[in-house]
Design a protein around this motif. Structure first.
Motif, mmCIF file in Angstrom:
data_model
loop_
_atom_site.group_PDB
_atom_site.id
_atom_site.type_symbol
_atom_site.label_atom_id
_atom_site.label_comp_id
_atom_site.label_asym_id
_atom_site.label_seq_id
_atom_site.Cartn_x
_atom_site.Cartn_y
_atom_site.Cartn_z
ATOM 1 N N THR A 14 0.827 -1.256 0.011
ATOM 2 C CA THR A 14 0.022 -0.143 -0.078
ATOM 3 C C THR A 14 0.916 1.234 0.157
ATOM 4 O O THR A 14 1.860 1.409 0.976
ATOM 5 C CB THR A 14 -0.956 -0.060 1.295
ATOM 6 N N ARG A 15 0.500 2.165 -0.792
ATOM 7 C CA ARG A 15 1.274 3.394 -0.752
ATOM 8 C C ARG A 15 0.424 4.663 -0.832
ATOM 9 O O ARG A 15 -0.732 4.352 -1.381
ATOM 10 C CB ARG A 15 2.245 3.628 -2.216
ATOM 11 N N ILE A 16 0.464 5.562 -0.298
ATOM 12 C CA ILE A 16 -0.324 6.641 0.033
ATOM 13 C C ILE A 16 -0.340 7.715 -0.896
ATOM 14 O O ILE A 16 -1.396 8.282 -1.422
ATOM 15 C CB ILE A 16 -0.370 7.389 1.183
ATOM 16 N N GLU A 17 1.022 8.087 -1.357
ATOM 17 C CA GLU A 17 1.219 9.216 -2.242
ATOM 18 C C GLU A 17 2.550 9.208 -3.108
ATOM 19 O O GLU A 17 3.384 8.234 -2.511
ATOM 20 C CB GLU A 17 1.143 10.634 -1.174
ATOM 21 N N ARG A 20 -2.179 6.991 -4.918
ATOM 22 C CA ARG A 20 -2.653 5.955 -3.944
ATOM 23 C C ARG A 20 -2.621 4.795 -4.760
ATOM 24 O O ARG A 20 -3.452 4.834 -5.599
ATOM 25 C CB ARG A 20 -3.963 6.690 -3.311
ATOM 26 N N SER A 22 -2.823 0.266 -4.057
ATOM 27 C CA SER A 22 -2.903 -0.932 -3.209
ATOM 28 C C SER A 22 -3.141 -1.997 -3.942
ATOM 29 O O SER A 22 -3.944 -2.139 -4.887
ATOM 30 C CB SER A 22 -3.827 -0.612 -1.851
ATOM 31 N N HIS A 178 9.242 5.231 6.155
ATOM 32 C CA HIS A 178 8.913 6.346 6.199
ATOM 33 C C HIS A 178 9.728 7.148 5.646
ATOM 34 O O HIS A 178 11.140 7.139 5.683
ATOM 35 C CB HIS A 178 9.009 6.548 7.893
ATOM 36 N N HIS A 182 6.651 12.461 2.897
ATOM 37 C CA HIS A 182 5.956 11.487 2.393
ATOM 38 C C HIS A 182 5.098 10.569 2.933
ATOM 39 O O HIS A 182 5.560 10.391 4.093
ATOM 40 C CB HIS A 182 6.845 10.755 1.520
ATOM 41 N N GLY A 183 4.008 10.012 2.512
ATOM 42 C CA GLY A 183 3.049 9.143 3.328
ATOM 43 C C GLY A 183 4.062 8.030 3.454
ATOM 44 O O GLY A 183 4.922 7.674 2.454
ATOM 45 N N THR A 186 3.737 0.649 2.877
ATOM 46 C CA THR A 186 3.636 -0.269 3.636
ATOM 47 C C THR A 186 3.478 -1.543 2.959
ATOM 48 O O THR A 186 2.795 -1.899 1.881
ATOM 49 C CB THR A 186 1.988 -0.158 4.554
#
Length: 246
Positions: A14-17, A20, A22, A178, A182-183, A186
Motif C-alpha cells: 500500500t502506498r499513500i502518495e 494512492r 494498493s 517512512h 511523504h506518506g 506499507t
C-alpha cells in the motif's frame, strides 16, 4: 531442529502518495531450519530446490558453501557469533529452476535458544540483494535506515519500521517505509502454517503454480501500471532507470 513448514500467504502493498495504490496477491513461503533443509521425493524435487547461492553472500573461508555458512559469515561481519545456535528462515525455494525472494527473513538464536537478532534480506527485480541486521525489541519491532534501491518510485532515503515475530501457527510480517514529506509505504505478509508433507507441496503447486515467476511478473506489472499513472521514477544509484518495481 525445526520441522519444515509451508505458509500459504497473502502479501499486500500500500502506498499513500503521490499516487494512492494498493494491491495484494496470494503466494506461499517455506519455513525451514537452515541446518536441515527439506529433502523432497525425487518426483517433487523440481518444485522445491534450496540452493545456498540464492541467498546472502558466500563465505570465502568456508570449506563448503551452505546457507548456514552464509548466515554465519554475514553475522560475523556484524560482530555476531551465535556459537552454533539455531537459525530458522522464511524464504522461497526454486521452482522449475527459477527463484525470486522479495523478502527472506532469518531468525538467529543463541546456543541457549534465545533470539539474538534477525536478518532481513531484500531482493529487487534487477537481480540485486541486500541484507539488514535488525535487533527487535520486546514487541518484535525494530527500525533501520533504508540502504538499498528496491523500487524505482522510492530512492534510498528513509527509514524502515519492521515487525518480524517468529512464525507460529500463523505468520504476520510488517514493513513500513517512512520518508520525510511523504506518506508511508506499507508491505504486509500474512500466512497460515501447514506441515511440509508431499501432499502439502503438491497441493500448493496446484493452487499457486510457478509462484516465484508469477510474483515477479505481478510486481513488474504493478510497476508499469504506476508509471503509466504518472508516478515519477527515481534514478538508480548507478544512474540508470527502469519502470519495474517491487
Amino acid at each position: 531442529m525445526t520441522a519444515p513448514a509451508i505458509y500459504s500467504t497473502r502479501i499486500r502493498h500500500t502506498r499513500i502518495e503521490p499516487v494512492r495504490n494498493s494491491f495484494d496477491y496470494t503466494s506461499y513461503s517455506w519455513y525451514v531450519d537452515v541446518d536441515a533443509l527439506p529433502r523432497l521425493p525425487r518426483w517433487l524435487g523440481p518444485f522445491a530446490r534450496f540452493r545456498a547461492e540464492d541467498h546472502l553472500e558466500p563465505d570465502p573461508a568456508a570449506a563448503t558453501d551452505t546457507l548456514r555458512s552464509r548466515v554465519d559469515a554475514f553475522l560475523a561481519g556484524q560482530g555476531v557469533d551465535l556459537c552454533g545456535g539455531r537459525v530458522t528462515a522464511l524464504l522461497n525455494a526454486r521452482v522449475l529452476g527459477y527463484v525470486f525472494n522479495p523478502l527472506s527473513v532469518y531468525w538467529c538464536h543463541d546456543a541457549d535458544g534465545s533470539l539474538r537478532c534477525v536478518i532481513a534480506e531484500v531482493h529487487n527485480t534487477y537481480g540485486q540483494r541486500h541484507s539488514y541486521l535488525i535487533r527487535p525489541d520486546g514487541d518484535d519491532r525494530a527500525e533501520v535506515d533504508k540502504q538499498f534501491y528496491v523500487s524505482p518510485f522510492n530512492d534510498v532515503s528513509g527509514r524502515y519500521t519492521m515487525r518480524f515475530p517468529e512464525p507460529g501457527d500463523t505468520l504476520s510480517l510488517n514493513v513500513v517505509l517512512h520518508r520525510d514529506g511523504h506518506g508511508p509505504f506499507t508491505a504486509t505478509v500474512r500466512g497460515t502454517r501447514q506441515p511440509a508433507t508431499s501432499r502439502t507441496v503438491l497441493r500448493t503447486q496446484l493452487r499457486t503454480p510457478l509462484a516465484p515467476l508469477v510474483v515477479s511478473a505481478r510486481i513488474r506489472i504493478q510497476g508499469i501500471t504506476l508509471w503509466a499513472r504518472g508516478l515519477p521514477v527515481m534514478a538508480r544509484p548507478d544512474g540508470r532507470q527502469k519502470e519495474t518495481v517491487q
